[in-house]
Enzyme design. Structure first.
Site, PDB file in Angstrom:
ATOM      1  N   ILE A  33       9.851   5.518  55.068  1.00 40.66           N
ATOM      2  CA  ILE A  33      10.487   5.428  53.745  1.00 40.66           C
ATOM      3  C   ILE A  33      12.009   5.303  53.882  1.00 40.66           C
ATOM      4  CG2 ILE A  33      10.685   7.935  53.335  1.00 40.66           C
ATOM      5  CD1 ILE A  33       9.503   7.156  50.444  1.00 40.66           C
ATOM      6  N   TYR A 137      -1.160  20.933  51.208  1.00 42.51           N
ATOM      7  CA  TYR A 137      -1.275  20.072  52.384  1.00 42.51           C
ATOM      8  C   TYR A 137      -2.686  20.155  52.970  1.00 42.51           C
ATOM      9  CZ  TYR A 137      -0.386  18.925  57.389  1.00 42.51           C
ATOM     10  OH  TYR A 137      -0.427  18.427  58.665  1.00 42.51           O
TER      11      TYR A 137
HETATM   12  C1  AKB Z   1       2.350  22.205  59.725  1.00 44.43           C
HETATM   13  O1  AKB Z   1       2.758  23.267  60.209  1.00 44.43           O
HETATM   14  O2  AKB Z   1       2.283  21.978  58.515  1.00 44.43           O
HETATM   15  C2  AKB Z   1       1.848  21.145  60.678  1.00 44.43           C
HETATM   16  C3  AKB Z   1       0.372  21.245  60.912  1.00 44.43           C
HETATM   17  C4  AKB Z   1      -0.165  22.333  61.743  1.00 44.43           C
HETATM   18  O3  AKB Z   1      -0.362  20.449  60.402  1.00 44.43           O
HETATM   19  N1  AKB Z   1       2.554  21.226  61.915  1.00 44.43           N
END
Ligand code: AKB
Length: 309
Positions: A33, A137
């Site tokens: 990006i 996430y």
């Molecule tokens: C994070 O800490 O978000 C990343 C992962 C473990 O996916 N490094």
């Protein structure tokens, strides 16, 4: 041509160079990006949520493989849940749709230990356990793995994925993750600084040295398709340690190094994640073997960051 999204990130910077070395710089198209430094190599700006731009680049460069690394990580994602979902999910769906409808033959998708959370043993977390993540996430990675599986099953898209532990390397800095401390601690140590650690001293997480992580990606992507039997994502194991243990490993080389513990919200995320992964399936299916442990990684990190061992 190989297209890499998020090429300016922690994995992207190192993977771009490794793929350029292996297949030739003219065969690798890093995108991000933001513009970065890609000396003498091709580069294009790409916002992964812009599917028209992605399709334009695929057509212009005759792309056959995509390494889709662009994502917002676990800690940063918690302050912007909806944009994190939009970027992580929107980007992956654009890539998978492109693979379904264009010349793209193969896709790499990095998943994470963040897919795990409640209702699964955290000591030696099995490949197929409950996926109840504690972060946005993690939710996006669980959904992403399912989309990868679906595109593989339904449209025969050759998409391959690894559940990465925290990745530690000297060539690039992480940003926005929970495991970032394990890179930052080496930088503080070689600068002679006291490290303020946001993870509590006994909290173990699975980790991997960047050299092993890059080799794992290349080995997975080069394996014969019939060996890739897990089309969600493979647990990838290498080592597991707590801040206290990495501190001791550093002190074996730099005895004056000191750490102050100031756990914050990231410690809670770390506590919801596995301590160590069972990666038997990766070992059986495509021959995964890590090479670095905490001691050999520490010596190599300190050597490269400039103190010498
Ligand atoms: C994070 O800490 O978000 C990343 C992962 C473990 O996916 N490094």
């Amino acid at each position: 041509m190989i297209l890499i999204t998020g090429a300016g990130g922690q994995i992207g910077q190192v993977l771009t160079k490794a793929l350029q070395k292996r297949y030739g710089a003219s065969q690798v198209l890093p995108t991000d990006i933001r513009a970065g430094s890609y000396d003498n190599s091709l580069f294009e700006i790409l916002d992964v949520t812009d599917s028209a731009r992605l399709l334009e680049l695929i057509e212009r460069y005759k792309v056959t493989e995509i390494y889709h690394l662009a994502a917002v990580l676990s800690a940063r994602g918690e302050s912007h849940p909806i944009p994190t979902w939009d970027i992580n999910m929107g980007g992956l769906l654009n890539v998978l749709e492109a693979a379904r409808t264009t010349s793209v033959e193969k896709v790499f998708f990095p998943s994470s230990i963040a897919v795990y959370g409640e209702e699964v043993p955290l000591e030696f977390t099995p490949q197929f356990g409950a996926l109840i993540p504690s972060t946005v996430y993690g939710i996006s990675k669980v959904a992403g793995e399912s989309w990868c599986h679906y595109y593989s099953l339904k449209y025969d898209v050759d998409v391959r994925s690894l559940r990465f532990p925290g990745i530690i390397g000297y060539e690039s800095l992480p940003g926005g993750g929970t495991t970032d401390y394990a890179v930052e601690i080496y930088h503080a140590a070689v600068k002679g600084e006291v490290f303020r650690c946001y993870i509590s001293e006994d909290e173990k997480m699975p980790m991997i040295y960047m050299k092993d992580a890059i080799r794992a990606v290349i080995e997975l992507m080069e394996a014969q398709a019939e060996h890739i039997k897990v089309r969600t994502s493979y647990n990838l194991g290498a080592m597991s340690f707590s801040p206290k243990e990495i501190t001791r490993a550093i002190q074996a080389v730099l005895p004056d190094f000191k750490v102050r513990y100031e756990p914050d919200f990231r410690d809670k995320i770390a506590k919801s994640w596995p301590d160590q992964l069972d990666d038997q399936r990766a070992r059986e299916d495509w021959g995964w073997r890590p090479e670095y442990d905490l001691q050999s990684m520490t010596e190599d990190m300190i050597l490269h960051l400039g103190k010498g061992v």
